[in-house]
Design an enzyme around this catalytic site. Structure first.
Site, PDB file in Angstrom:
ATOM      1  N   GLU A 298       0.844  -1.200   0.000  1.00 57.57           N
ATOM      2  CA  GLU A 298       0.000   0.000   0.000  1.00 57.57           C
ATOM      3  C   GLU A 298       0.876   1.246   0.000  1.00 57.57           C
ATOM      4  OE1 GLU A 298      -3.969  -0.597   2.382  1.00 57.57           O
ATOM      5  OE2 GLU A 298      -2.266  -1.284   3.604  1.00 57.57           O
TER       6      GLU A 298
ATOM      7  N   TYR B   1     -15.509  26.458  -1.106  1.00 62.70           N
ATOM      8  CA  TYR B   1     -15.321  25.011  -1.212  1.00 62.70           C
ATOM      9  C   TYR B   1     -14.319  24.632  -2.296  1.00 62.70           C
ATOM     10  CZ  TYR B   1     -19.235  25.468  -4.554  1.00 62.70           C
ATOM     11  OH  TYR B   1     -20.059  25.849  -5.561  1.00 62.70           O
TER      12      TYR B   1
ATOM     13  N   GLU C   2      -8.114   6.491   9.743  1.00 65.78           N
ATOM     14  CA  GLU C   2      -8.563   7.308  10.870  1.00 65.78           C
ATOM     15  C   GLU C   2      -7.669   8.548  11.006  1.00 65.78           C
ATOM     16  OE1 GLU C   2      -8.255   4.030  10.786  1.00 65.78           O
ATOM     17  OE2 GLU C   2      -9.727   3.057  12.114  1.00 65.78           O
TER      18      GLU C   2
ATOM     19  N   LYS D 150     -11.819   3.696   1.576  1.00 57.53           N
ATOM     20  CA  LYS D 150     -10.671   2.977   1.035  1.00 57.53           C
ATOM     21  C   LYS D 150     -11.218   1.785   0.241  1.00 57.53           C
ATOM     22  CE  LYS D 150      -6.234   1.197   2.631  1.00 57.53           C
ATOM     23  NZ  LYS D 150      -5.410   0.941   3.834  1.00 57.53           N
TER      24      LYS D 150
END
Length: 120
Positions: free
Chosen positions: A22, A54, A74, A99
């Site tokens: 990863e 934004y 997290e 993910k």
């Protein structure tokens, strides 16, 4: 009640995860944001400076997700929440980091973490 600005499906390539592949190969993460802010002044004046820009926020979130690999989504979510709460006028935020290519050993549609943070 707080007004909300919602951004959904922001795709960012990053190198987060606990597995070496990863970190080396990377993958696409998807971020959803719900930003709490008071939009009354912006609506009254029709002035971008009176609300959360934004477009600028999206650029900042992309940079935050793409940089400095970490183990956990997290941690990525908290990084994004902190960035959002640093914006003038933002009182609270909900961040979801998806993910979809999480290496869990079985087929799945998505793994996601959602956090809620506020200034108080």
């Amino acid at each position: 009640m707080t007004d909300r600005i919602t951004i959904r499906g922001l795709r960012v390539f990053g190198h987060h995860g606990v597995h070496p592949e990863e970190r080396s190969l990377g993958q696409t993460f998807v971020v959803d944001l719900v930003v709490g802010t008071d939009t009354r002044e912006a609506a009254r004046t029709d002035d971008l400076a009176a609300t959360v820009d934004y477009s600028s926020l999206v650029d900042q979130v992309v940079a935050a997700v793409a940089k400095d690999p970490v183990n956990l989504i997290e941690t990525v979510a908290q990084r994004v929440a902190d960035l959002c709460l640093d914006q003038p006028g933002v009182s609270e935020v909900e961040v979801t980091v998806h993910k979809p290519q999480a290496p869990v050993g079985v087929p799945l549609d998505d793994v996601a973490v959602t956090i809620h943070r506020s200034r108080t």
